[in-house]
Design a protein around this motif. Structure first.
Motif, PDB file in Angstrom:
ATOM      1  N   GLY A 142       0.836  -1.193   0.000  1.00 45.31           N
ATOM      2  CA  GLY A 142       0.000   0.000   0.000  1.00 45.31           C
ATOM      3  C   GLY A 142       0.873   1.245   0.000  1.00 45.31           C
ATOM      4  N   THR A 192      -0.371  -3.594   5.976  1.00 37.88           N
ATOM      5  CA  THR A 192      -1.831  -3.625   5.900  1.00 37.88           C
ATOM      6  C   THR A 192      -2.488  -4.443   7.022  1.00 37.88           C
ATOM      7  N   SER A 218      -7.770  -2.767  -4.949  1.00 40.52           N
ATOM      8  CA  SER A 218      -6.876  -1.595  -4.877  1.00 40.52           C
ATOM      9  C   SER A 218      -6.490  -1.165  -6.278  1.00 40.52           C
ATOM     10  N   ARG A 230      -0.679   3.154  -3.995  1.00 43.44           N
ATOM     11  CA  ARG A 230      -1.716   2.110  -4.023  1.00 43.44           C
ATOM     12  C   ARG A 230      -2.726   2.348  -2.919  1.00 43.44           C
ATOM     13  N   GLN A 231      -3.977   2.301  -3.279  1.00 37.45           N
ATOM     14  CA  GLN A 231      -5.058   2.538  -2.323  1.00 37.45           C
ATOM     15  C   GLN A 231      -6.325   1.831  -2.793  1.00 37.45           C
ATOM     16  N   MET A 276      -5.259   3.947   1.840  1.00 34.59           N
ATOM     17  CA  MET A 276      -4.062   3.214   1.417  1.00 34.59           C
ATOM     18  C   MET A 276      -4.106   1.796   1.966  1.00 34.59           C
ATOM     19  N   ALA A 277      -3.773   0.836   1.110  1.00 34.20           N
ATOM     20  CA  ALA A 277      -3.748  -0.569   1.522  1.00 34.20           C
ATOM     21  C   ALA A 277      -3.007  -1.368   0.461  1.00 34.20           C
ATOM     22  N   GLY A 278      -2.422  -2.472   0.882  1.00 36.51           N
ATOM     23  CA  GLY A 278      -1.743  -3.351  -0.056  1.00 36.51           C
ATOM     24  C   GLY A 278      -2.715  -4.332  -0.699  1.00 36.51           C
TER      25      GLY A 278
END
Ligand code: TUI
Length: 311
Positions: A142, A192, A218, A230-231, A276-278
């Motif tokens: 993320g 994450t 994402s 990345r989100q 935001m997150a992976g």
């Protein structure tokens, strides 16, 4: 599990927490430290004196080692670099840039320096500059990312440096941990999954959005501006990507992103804010303590690695 990373940092498990902006504050850092990993306070763009306060609060909650992540795009990075030394912090990770200009001061103060890199070139440069380890972060992560995937980046970084390599991006459980060990990493960085930890102060809406997320929820904004992030896809990312496609000015796009992470993390606005997150968000099913998260990862990894030279 002993690796060169647990030895270097004096921690029980070779798991370090991501230095996530707004998320990695002192409650989370102390909880990860108390659970046997390396907790981190993410300095991000916080005013330097707030970082000092965060460090002091974390010290009240844990006597285990914890570190600070210095985000190098922050105009205050130099001041944060100094505060880290003044407060006796012994581990620093850095992101979103080249920490070479702070290296000598940190090394002289006995700070272990672990830059996050997204290429072998940067990894080699950091080793030459005196880094103690590097985090090789793949684009599954993320937030601000590079181009290479974890699967391709980690073994190439492992082959290009002799300091310990920590794998990051797309790792959330024992399978990911074991895979990272197979690629030659001596530890992992997890972001994450810790966002959804019980001790994480992130707004409930944000946590629920990650728990609900599927594998392909994402996307990456900012490729055209040189700051890919990345989100989770939402109204905000759709508007941003539309502006990028139309060739809008940086100023027009900044209207959308200014304060947008705070909006999501603190206010819980997961529609207009930046979530935001992976890519592993799709694997997160529930909120649980940092202790439970680390035990789950280590138990899963130990079962998979039993009988290998990585056990
Ligand atoms: O830094 C991160 N992840 C981040 S930083 C961040 S704050 C932010 N928010 C909005 C837009 C931009 C940033 C959110 N997530 N991860 C570590 C990381 N570092 N990934 C990639 C890099 C990196 C990139 C370029 C490291 C070095 C580098 O070098 C460039 C140079 O100076 O040559």
């Amino acid at each position: 599990m002993k690796t060169r990373l647990t030895e270097l940092l004096g921690i029980e498990y070779p798991i370090i927490q991501g230095g996530m902006a707004w998320v990695a504050e002192y409650h989370l850092a102390a909880a990860v430290a108390n659970a046997g990993g390396l907790g981190l306070i993410g300095a991000a763009s916080a005013p330097p004196e707030i970082v000092r306060e965060q460090i002091r609060e974390a010290k009240k909650l844990t006597d285990k080692p914890f570190g600070v992540n210095v985000m190098l795009m922050n105009p205050n990075a130099e001041e944060v670099a100094k505060i880290v030394i003044e407060e006796g912090i012994k581990v620093v990770t850095t992101g979103a840039g080249n920490p070479a200009k702070f290296m000598d001061a940190w090394k002289a103060a006995g700070v272990k320096v672990i830059p996050v890199v997204a290429s072998t070139a940067m990894a080699k440069m950091m080793e030459r500059a005196g880094a103690d380890a590097v985090v090789a972060e793949g684009m599954e992560s993320g937030g601000h990312i590079g181009e290479a995937t974890t699967m391709t980046l980690v073994p190439q970084v492992v082959d290009s440096v002799s300091i310990p390599v920590i794998a990051a991006g797309g790792i959330a459980d024992g399978r990911g941990f074991a895979a990272a060990r197979m690629l030659g990493a001596e530890g992992v960085q997890i972001g994450t999954r810790f966002v959804v930890a019980t001790e994480s102060i992130v707004h409930e809406n944000y946590k629920q959005r990650l728990i609900k997320a599927k594998d392909i929820d994402s996307e990456v904004t900012g490729r055209s501006t040189g700051h890919p992030v990345r989100q989770i896809r939402n109204k905000m990312t759709r508007e941003y990507l539309k502006l990028e496609k139309e060739g809008a000015s940086l100023e027009e796009m900044e209207v959308l992103t200014l304060g947008s992470l705070r909006k999501a993390v603190i206010d819980g606005d997961v529609t207009n804010g930046t979530v935001m997150a992976g890519q592993i968000a799709g694997m997160i099913k529930q909120e649980e303590s940092c202790e439970a998260i680390i035990q789950d990862i280590m138990q899963g990894a130990n079962e998979l690695l039993a009988g290998t030279r990585f056990a």
